[in-house]
Scaffold this motif. Sequence first.
Motif, PDB file in Angstrom:
ATOM      1  N   UNK A  15      35.145  58.912  42.717  1.00  0.00           N
ATOM      2  CA  UNK A  15      35.124  59.741  41.518  1.00  0.00           C
ATOM      3  C   UNK A  15      36.483  60.336  41.181  1.00  0.00           C
ATOM      4  N   UNK A  16      37.519  60.069  42.011  1.00  0.00           N
ATOM      5  CA  UNK A  16      38.810  60.722  41.845  1.00  0.00           C
ATOM      6  C   UNK A  16      39.721  59.871  40.971  1.00  0.00           C
ATOM      7  N   UNK A  57      44.659  38.174  42.339  1.00  0.00           N
ATOM      8  CA  UNK A  57      44.789  38.722  43.691  1.00  0.00           C
ATOM      9  C   UNK A  57      46.234  38.617  44.168  1.00  0.00           C
ATOM     10  N   UNK A  58      46.864  37.487  43.888  1.00  0.00           N
ATOM     11  CA  UNK A  58      48.253  37.299  44.300  1.00  0.00           C
ATOM     12  C   UNK A  58      49.181  38.281  43.586  1.00  0.00           C
ATOM     13  N   UNK A  59      48.800  38.667  42.367  1.00  0.00           N
ATOM     14  CA  UNK A  59      49.605  39.619  41.597  1.00  0.00           C
ATOM     15  C   UNK A  59      49.288  41.069  41.944  1.00  0.00           C
ATOM     16  N   UNK A  60      48.348  41.290  42.862  1.00  0.00           N
ATOM     17  CA  UNK A  60      47.965  42.647  43.242  1.00  0.00           C
ATOM     18  C   UNK A  60      47.176  43.361  42.170  1.00  0.00           C
ATOM     19  N   UNK A  61      46.410  42.592  41.370  1.00  0.00           N
ATOM     20  CA  UNK A  61      45.691  43.180  40.238  1.00  0.00           C
ATOM     21  C   UNK A  61      44.180  42.953  40.305  1.00  0.00           C
ATOM     22  N   UNK A  62      43.677  42.545  41.461  1.00  0.00           N
ATOM     23  CA  UNK A  62      42.232  42.375  41.581  1.00  0.00           C
ATOM     24  C   UNK A  62      41.529  43.715  41.494  1.00  0.00           C
ATOM     25  N   UNK A  63      40.546  43.816  40.601  1.00  0.00           N
ATOM     26  CA  UNK A  63      39.766  45.041  40.385  1.00  0.00           C
ATOM     27  C   UNK A  63      40.717  46.239  40.198  1.00  0.00           C
ATOM     28  N   UNK A  64      41.539  46.233  39.164  1.00  0.00           N
ATOM     29  CA  UNK A  64      42.615  47.220  39.050  1.00  0.00           C
ATOM     30  C   UNK A  64      42.156  48.644  38.798  1.00  0.00           C
ATOM     31  N   UNK A  65      40.887  48.834  38.407  1.00  0.00           N
ATOM     32  CA  UNK A  65      40.411  50.192  38.166  1.00  0.00           C
ATOM     33  C   UNK A  65      39.882  50.864  39.438  1.00  0.00           C
ATOM     34  N   UNK A  66      39.861  50.127  40.548  1.00  0.00           N
ATOM     35  CA  UNK A  66      39.492  50.689  41.852  1.00  0.00           C
ATOM     36  C   UNK A  66      40.642  50.392  42.806  1.00  0.00           C
ATOM     37  N   UNK A  67      41.254  51.428  43.365  1.00  0.00           N
ATOM     38  CA  UNK A  67      42.419  51.253  44.227  1.00  0.00           C
ATOM     39  C   UNK A  67      42.015  50.844  45.640  1.00  0.00           C
ATOM     40  N   UNK A  68      42.984  50.425  46.429  1.00  0.00           N
ATOM     41  CA  UNK A  68      42.690  49.915  47.770  1.00  0.00           C
ATOM     42  C   UNK A  68      42.046  50.969  48.669  1.00  0.00           C
ATOM     43  N   UNK A  69      42.371  52.249  48.436  1.00  0.00           N
ATOM     44  CA  UNK A  69      41.786  53.303  49.266  1.00  0.00           C
ATOM     45  C   UNK A  69      40.414  53.745  48.750  1.00  0.00           C
ATOM     46  N   UNK A  70      39.889  53.052  47.738  1.00  0.00           N
ATOM     47  CA  UNK A  70      38.562  53.354  47.222  1.00  0.00           C
ATOM     48  C   UNK A  70      38.545  54.294  46.043  1.00  0.00           C
ATOM     49  N   UNK A  96      38.664  55.641  42.399  1.00  0.00           N
ATOM     50  CA  UNK A  96      38.289  55.034  41.127  1.00  0.00           C
ATOM     51  C   UNK A  96      39.001  55.771  40.005  1.00  0.00           C
ATOM     52  N   UNK A  97      39.575  55.014  39.087  1.00  0.00           N
ATOM     53  CA  UNK A  97      40.188  55.657  37.938  1.00  0.00           C
ATOM     54  C   UNK A  97      39.133  56.460  37.189  1.00  0.00           C
ATOM     55  N   UNK A  98      39.548  57.568  36.576  1.00  0.00           N
ATOM     56  CA  UNK A  98      38.644  58.308  35.703  1.00  0.00           C
ATOM     57  C   UNK A  98      38.242  57.408  34.539  1.00  0.00           C
ATOM     58  N   UNK A  99      37.239  57.820  33.791  1.00  0.00           N
ATOM     59  CA  UNK A  99      36.802  57.008  32.660  1.00  0.00           C
ATOM     60  C   UNK A  99      37.915  56.860  31.616  1.00  0.00           C
ATOM     61  N   UNK A 100      38.666  57.915  31.386  1.00  0.00           N
ATOM     62  CA  UNK A 100      39.779  57.807  30.434  1.00  0.00           C
ATOM     63  C   UNK A 100      40.849  56.847  30.955  1.00  0.00           C
ATOM     64  N   UNK A 101      41.125  56.901  32.234  1.00  0.00           N
ATOM     65  CA  UNK A 101      42.103  55.992  32.817  1.00  0.00           C
ATOM     66  C   UNK A 101      41.574  54.559  32.837  1.00  0.00           C
ATOM     67  N   UNK A 102      40.291  54.427  33.155  1.00  0.00           N
ATOM     68  CA  UNK A 102      39.668  53.108  33.151  1.00  0.00           C
ATOM     69  C   UNK A 102      39.752  52.475  31.770  1.00  0.00           C
ATOM     70  N   UNK A 103      39.628  53.291  30.730  1.00  0.00           N
ATOM     71  CA  UNK A 103      39.611  52.770  29.360  1.00  0.00           C
ATOM     72  C   UNK A 103      40.871  51.982  29.034  1.00  0.00           C
ATOM     73  N   UNK A 104      42.039  52.502  29.420  1.00  0.00           N
ATOM     74  CA  UNK A 104      43.278  51.806  29.060  1.00  0.00           C
ATOM     75  C   UNK A 104      43.431  50.520  29.870  1.00  0.00           C
TER      76      UNK A 104
END
Length: 397
Positions: A7-8, A58-71, A73-81
Amino acid sequence: MSGEALAIGIGPERAAEIAARVEAFVREVVVPYEKDPRRDHHDCPAEELVAELKAKARAAGLMTPHILEDGRHLSQRETAVVLRATGLSPLGPLALNTAAPDEGNMYLLGKVGSPEIRARFLRPLVEGRARSAFFMTEPSEEGGAGSDPSMMRTSCHVDGDHWVVNGRKAFITGADGAQIGIVMAKSAEGACMFLVDLPDPAIRIEHVPNTIDSSMPGGHAVVAIDNLRIPADQMLGRSGEGFRYAQVRLAPARLSHCMRWLGACIRANEIATDYACRRQAFGKTLIDHEGVGFMLSENLIDLRQAELMIDWCAGILDEGAPGGIESSMAKVAVSEALMRVADRSVQVMGGSGVSGDTIVEQVFREIRAFRIYDGPTEVHKWNLARKIKRDWKAVRT
């Protein structure tokens, strides 16, 4: 990977940086694949094509970019962009693992899944190693659940340390080829939600109809569920809580559709604008003809209004509100605005707009379907009207 961590947010500057990297990847790497012939017989991207795109993300480090490696999750506003950037190509959400129904399923499991469920079912989704399906909608000819989930006919009952599920589901996006399923059924206490491994012999795909859209692998299947046995510890929450968990998923998922398809319509408008600025007719470029110039001007207005509506609703969700009414308003406003953008883009381009030479005609088809996905416009308006009446009554009493 806890629900709390998911949620962070990470801050608008970091989100903008991720979105910029995503946009560059989609425009430079993904867009050239739009002419790739690897499609199934429903004209949906083949699994081989999706796997190749995911490998490059995955090779570009962009797999599932709205969820970071430490778990986190972008906020909804951040996810939007970020999701808007993935949507610049119909293949973008598949390549970057932000497509429906996986994105909504990841959000749900991150919010309410137990540690065991998150480890077993969420992690493969976040890592892009599995696809999922959400089994809720039922065949209308049987009087099953659609826009009215209270009509659910799929049943479940306890048998020892298992639940047994029987019923039929319809328009289950991605069921063909999915490895993870979220199944909704009704017990004596009410709706329930279960996690299942796929394929399972008790879940049989009867039919995958051809539909107007063609961006989602696996299509939209009709499925029979015959004596599906699910261990009790694979239920989300408790018996009777299924509708509450569905709302946790559905409000953000509606908004995610808006985010992705906004990106697609931005691209369609770019293509139409380029065409209008190059094409000559009656002694001048199309853009200099008032009828065409005004359509492209109206596109910019609708795109901006859609962006603002998404940002407003995302802010409501980020504040911790359920966001059901707000997401209904956003779904109606954005889907209808983007339909106008897609339609004008086709019209500006004339014959080129209805051909497969660009993605404009596909975007038009996808947006037409989007007006039905996650509740038709009319259902959301009806829901809003009910709220208006409730509020009116509350003021008068």
